[in-house]
Design a protein around this motif. Structure first.
Motif, PDB file in Angstrom:
ATOM      1  N   ILE A   1       7.030  -4.127 -10.547  1.00 54.02           N
ATOM      2  CA  ILE A   1       7.811  -4.533  -9.230  1.00 54.02           C
ATOM      3  C   ILE A   1       8.344  -3.416  -8.621  1.00 54.02           C
ATOM      4  CG2 ILE A   1       9.536  -5.892  -8.107  1.00 54.02           C
ATOM      5  CD1 ILE A   1       9.255  -7.685 -10.427  1.00 54.02           C
ATOM      6  N   PRO A   2       7.371  -2.421  -8.249  1.00 57.57           N
ATOM      7  CA  PRO A   2       7.792  -0.872  -8.054  1.00 57.57           C
ATOM      8  C   PRO A   2       8.337  -0.322  -6.967  1.00 57.57           C
ATOM      9  CG  PRO A   2       5.234  -1.320  -7.490  1.00 57.57           C
ATOM     10  CD  PRO A   2       6.001  -2.661  -7.930  1.00 57.57           C
TER      11      PRO A   2
ATOM     12  N   THR B   1       4.790   1.617   1.112  1.00 52.83           N
ATOM     13  CA  THR B   1       5.683   2.586   0.537  1.00 52.83           C
ATOM     14  C   THR B   1       5.316   3.843   1.055  1.00 52.83           C
ATOM     15  OG1 THR B   1       5.774   1.267  -1.332  1.00 52.83           O
ATOM     16  CG2 THR B   1       6.323   3.085  -1.723  1.00 52.83           C
ATOM     17  N   ARG B   2       6.390   4.567   1.633  1.00 51.63           N
ATOM     18  CA  ARG B   2       6.256   6.046   2.132  1.00 51.63           C
ATOM     19  C   ARG B   2       6.368   6.932   0.890  1.00 51.63           C
ATOM     20  NH1 ARG B   2       6.038   7.241   7.564  1.00 51.63           N
ATOM     21  NH2 ARG B   2       7.459   5.433   8.156  1.00 51.63           N
ATOM     22  N   TYR B   3       5.246   7.950   0.941  1.00 51.08           N
ATOM     23  CA  TYR B   3       5.673   9.168   0.202  1.00 51.08           C
ATOM     24  C   TYR B   3       5.726  10.373   1.066  1.00 51.08           C
ATOM     25  CZ  TYR B   3       4.573   6.441  -4.118  1.00 51.08           C
ATOM     26  OH  TYR B   3       4.439   5.348  -5.078  1.00 51.08           O
ATOM     27  N   HIS B   4       6.818  11.001   0.765  1.00 52.32           N
ATOM     28  CA  HIS B   4       7.103  12.280   1.359  1.00 52.32           C
ATOM     29  C   HIS B   4       8.023  13.101   0.712  1.00 52.32           C
ATOM     30  CE1 HIS B   4      11.356  10.609   2.032  1.00 52.32           C
ATOM     31  NE2 HIS B   4      10.888   9.361   2.229  1.00 52.32           N
ATOM     32  N   ASP B   5       8.220  14.312   0.831  1.00 53.99           N
ATOM     33  CA  ASP B   5       8.923  15.326   0.035  1.00 53.99           C
ATOM     34  C   ASP B   5      10.321  14.908  -0.244  1.00 53.99           C
ATOM     35  OD1 ASP B   5       6.559  17.018   0.542  1.00 53.99           O
ATOM     36  OD2 ASP B   5       7.367  18.439   2.082  1.00 53.99           O
TER      37      ASP B   5
ATOM     38  N   ASN C   1       0.991  -1.225   0.124  1.00 53.06           N
ATOM     39  CA  ASN C   1      -0.032  -0.052  -0.161  1.00 53.06           C
ATOM     40  C   ASN C   1       0.913   1.112  -0.206  1.00 53.06           C
ATOM     41  OD1 ASN C   1       1.132  -0.002   2.474  1.00 53.06           O
ATOM     42  ND2 ASN C   1      -1.055  -0.125   3.625  1.00 53.06           N
ATOM     43  N   ALA C   2       0.245   2.396   0.004  1.00 52.87           N
ATOM     44  CA  ALA C   2       1.021   3.533   0.141  1.00 52.87           C
ATOM     45  C   ALA C   2       0.906   4.592   1.389  1.00 52.87           C
ATOM     46  CB  ALA C   2       0.700   4.421  -1.438  1.00 52.87           C
ATOM     47  N   ILE C   3       1.754   5.017   2.003  1.00 51.47           N
ATOM     48  CA  ILE C   3       1.345   5.567   3.177  1.00 51.47           C
ATOM     49  C   ILE C   3       2.106   7.261   2.924  1.00 51.47           C
ATOM     50  CG2 ILE C   3       1.208   3.677   4.654  1.00 51.47           C
ATOM     51  CD1 ILE C   3       3.992   4.209   5.317  1.00 51.47           C
TER      52      ILE C   3
ATOM     53  N   PHE D   1      -3.236   0.124  -2.591  1.00 52.23           N
ATOM     54  CA  PHE D   1      -2.245  -0.523  -3.650  1.00 52.23           C
ATOM     55  C   PHE D   1      -1.233   0.634  -4.040  1.00 52.23           C
ATOM     56  CE2 PHE D   1      -5.660  -3.276  -4.521  1.00 52.23           C
ATOM     57  CZ  PHE D   1      -4.898  -4.696  -4.535  1.00 52.23           C
ATOM     58  N   HIS D   2      -0.039  -0.006  -4.354  1.00 49.67           N
ATOM     59  CA  HIS D   2       0.998   1.149  -4.655  1.00 49.67           C
ATOM     60  C   HIS D   2       0.574   1.777  -6.210  1.00 49.67           C
ATOM     61  CE1 HIS D   2       4.639   2.514  -6.604  1.00 49.67           C
ATOM     62  NE2 HIS D   2       5.377   2.243  -5.595  1.00 49.67           N
ATOM     63  N   PRO D   3       0.752   2.999  -6.451  1.00 49.14           N
ATOM     64  CA  PRO D   3       0.151   3.460  -7.669  1.00 49.14           C
ATOM     65  C   PRO D   3       0.498   2.796  -8.982  1.00 49.14           C
ATOM     66  CG  PRO D   3       0.785   5.254  -6.199  1.00 49.14           C
ATOM     67  CD  PRO D   3       1.184   3.890  -5.645  1.00 49.14           C
ATOM     68  N   MET D   4       1.677   2.377  -8.960  1.00 46.36           N
ATOM     69  CA  MET D   4       1.926   1.496  -9.967  1.00 46.36           C
ATOM     70  C   MET D   4       1.317   0.332 -10.617  1.00 46.36           C
ATOM     71  SD  MET D   4       4.512   3.215 -11.948  1.00 46.36           S
ATOM     72  CE  MET D   4       5.435   1.813 -12.805  1.00 46.36           C
ATOM     73  N   PHE D   5       0.546  -0.232  -9.538  1.00 47.69           N
ATOM     74  CA  PHE D   5      -0.125  -1.393  -9.791  1.00 47.69           C
ATOM     75  C   PHE D   5      -1.610  -1.137 -10.449  1.00 47.69           C
ATOM     76  CE2 PHE D   5       2.011  -3.546  -5.883  1.00 47.69           C
ATOM     77  CZ  PHE D   5       3.008  -4.293  -6.585  1.00 47.69           C
ATOM     78  N   LYS D   6      -1.799   0.234 -10.526  1.00 44.60           N
ATOM     79  CA  LYS D   6      -3.016   0.537 -11.019  1.00 44.60           C
ATOM     80  C   LYS D   6      -3.324  -0.158 -12.254  1.00 44.60           C
ATOM     81  CE  LYS D   6      -5.996   4.512 -11.813  1.00 44.60           C
ATOM     82  NZ  LYS D   6      -6.173   6.251 -11.950  1.00 44.60           N
ATOM     83  N   GLY D   7      -4.646  -0.696 -12.534  1.00 44.88           N
ATOM     84  CA  GLY D   7      -5.068  -1.239 -13.619  1.00 44.88           C
ATOM     85  C   GLY D   7      -4.578  -2.782 -13.679  1.00 44.88           C
ATOM     86  N   TYR D   8      -3.871  -3.185 -12.771  1.00 42.78           N
ATOM     87  CA  TYR D   8      -3.286  -4.594 -12.747  1.00 42.78           C
ATOM     88  C   TYR D   8      -3.508  -5.271 -11.567  1.00 42.78           C
ATOM     89  CZ  TYR D   8      -0.435  -3.200 -16.810  1.00 42.78           C
ATOM     90  OH  TYR D   8      -0.313  -2.773 -18.104  1.00 42.78           O
ATOM     91  N   GLU D   9      -4.303  -4.615 -10.617  1.00 41.12           N
ATOM     92  CA  GLU D   9      -4.483  -5.149  -9.284  1.00 41.12           C
ATOM     93  C   GLU D   9      -5.075  -6.674  -9.164  1.00 41.12           C
ATOM     94  OE1 GLU D   9      -5.505  -0.679  -8.944  1.00 41.12           O
ATOM     95  OE2 GLU D   9      -5.745  -2.384 -10.451  1.00 41.12           O
ATOM     96  N   SER D  10      -6.105  -6.683  -9.982  1.00 41.97           N
ATOM     97  CA  SER D  10      -6.736  -8.160  -9.852  1.00 41.97           C
ATOM     98  C   SER D  10      -5.826  -9.258 -10.850  1.00 41.97           C
ATOM     99  CB  SER D  10      -8.160  -8.054 -10.667  1.00 41.97           C
ATOM    100  OG  SER D  10      -8.120  -7.651 -11.757  1.00 41.97           O
TER     101      SER D  10
END
Length: 323
Positions: free
Chosen positions: A173-174, A224-228, A123-125, A135-144
């Motif tokens: 594999i992001p 996966t952590r998103y920060h500045d 996931n993304a935090i 989900f990690h954003p790169m998985f979008k469209g491929y989750e299922s």
């Protein structure tokens, strides 16, 4: 000898380090060593690391750099070279994991001889640890397709099939923190190519999976952590140049048709349009130079690009006339 080597490459992540190290030390699977690399941090990171080493002297090895490497991939490779175990977990210092990450991932290597890598659902935090995406954003469209409940949630792909059907489209594999991989597979692939400053991981996964297989585990075990200060492969000239260098031999090896190449490059062309072409920070000549790297991968894409330019010129001309 431990079964897993956990490698934590760190640079100036003092505010995330305690959470990261705690979730590793408290793993329910305990047959591992912990190697912490500090790349000449200028914050309080090294003091925190030494505090943990003092509390866990039999578990933790600390390897501080004498000068900053300037590359996370150099730190990954350094850690892998120091590892004594069969399996590698590169746990980046700003990410988090479930304390059962190893407990769930390790057994798959024991029951699948040609498995080179397990990828856990990520996931993304945000900087505070709050979830911002399941989900990690790169998985979008491929989750299922990647994550499902078949075979107890473990979706096994032959390496060549995964490359042809998924990896060529984008790096699915992001986040290396969400993977456990075989050191033997890494070594036999030739390891990381240090010529790549942005997409070295993407290049590595191709070479590993041409010879080994990959499994996706439908359990949310990594964050996966998103920060500045997040170090990411931004969409700039270097990124697209590397992308062309990485994909060209892959396309040739797979003997992809012209239509298949165009289909794959459609994703990157969309990224180029919005992040490069419509970005006024780039000059027109810079935009053309970046595009040449993409057009090398698909002749049909050149025609698509010319059509796009003509459409944009008409739009821009109409705006000028209205003003």
């Amino acid at each position: 000898m431990p079964k897993v080597s956990v490698i934590v490459p760190n640079y100036n992540h003092e505010k995330f380090l305690r959470g990261r190290l705690d979730c590793i030390i408290n793993q329910t699977y305990t047959d591992f060593e912990l190697i912490i690399l500090d790349d000449m941090s200028t914050d309080n990171s090294l003091n925190i690391i030494k505090e943990y080493q003092l509390a866990h002297p039999n578990l933790i090895r600390v390897i501080p750099s004498t000068e900053n490497s300037g590359s996370p991939f150099k730190q990954w490779d350094k850690g892998i070279s120091l590892a004594t175990s069969d399996l590698i977990w590169i746990a980046e210092s700003d990410d988090l994991a479930s304390t059962s990450f190893l407990e769930y991932c390790v057994p798959f290597f024991e029951s699948n001889d040609n498995l080179g890598m397990v990828v856990a659902k990520s996931n993304a935090i945000d900087a505070t640890g709050q979830q911002i995406s399941e989900f990690h954003p790169m998985f979008k469209g491929y989750e299922s397709e990647l994550f499902n409940d078949k075979a107890n949630g473990f979706n096994y792909f032959k390496g060549n099939d995964f490359i042809k059907d998924y990896l060529v489209y984008k790096c699915l594999i992001p986040n290396v923190s969400g993977t456990l991989f075989s050191k033997d597979a890494y070594v036999k692939s030739g390891g990381l190519n240090m010529d790549f400053r942005r997409n070295g991981d993407y290049d590595l996964y191709f070479r590993m999976l041409f010879n080994t297989d990959v499994g996706f585990l439908n359990k949310s075990l990594n964050s996966t952590r998103y920060h500045d200060a997040k170090l990411t492969a931004s969409n700039n000239a270097q990124s697209f140049k590397e992308l062309s260098t990485i994909l060209k031999p892959v396309f040739n090896k797979l003997k992809l048709s012209a239509s298949k190449r165009l289909e794959i490059m459609s994703f990157y062309f969309t990224v180029f349009k919005y992040d490069i072409y419509l970005n006024n920070t780039y000059t027109f000549n810079e935009k053309l130079a970046i595009f040449r790297n993409l057009s090398d991968l698909s002749g049909l894409l050149k025609f698509k690009f010319l059509k796009f330019i003509l459409q944009r010129q008409k739009i821009d001309l109409a705006k000028k006339l209205r003003n």
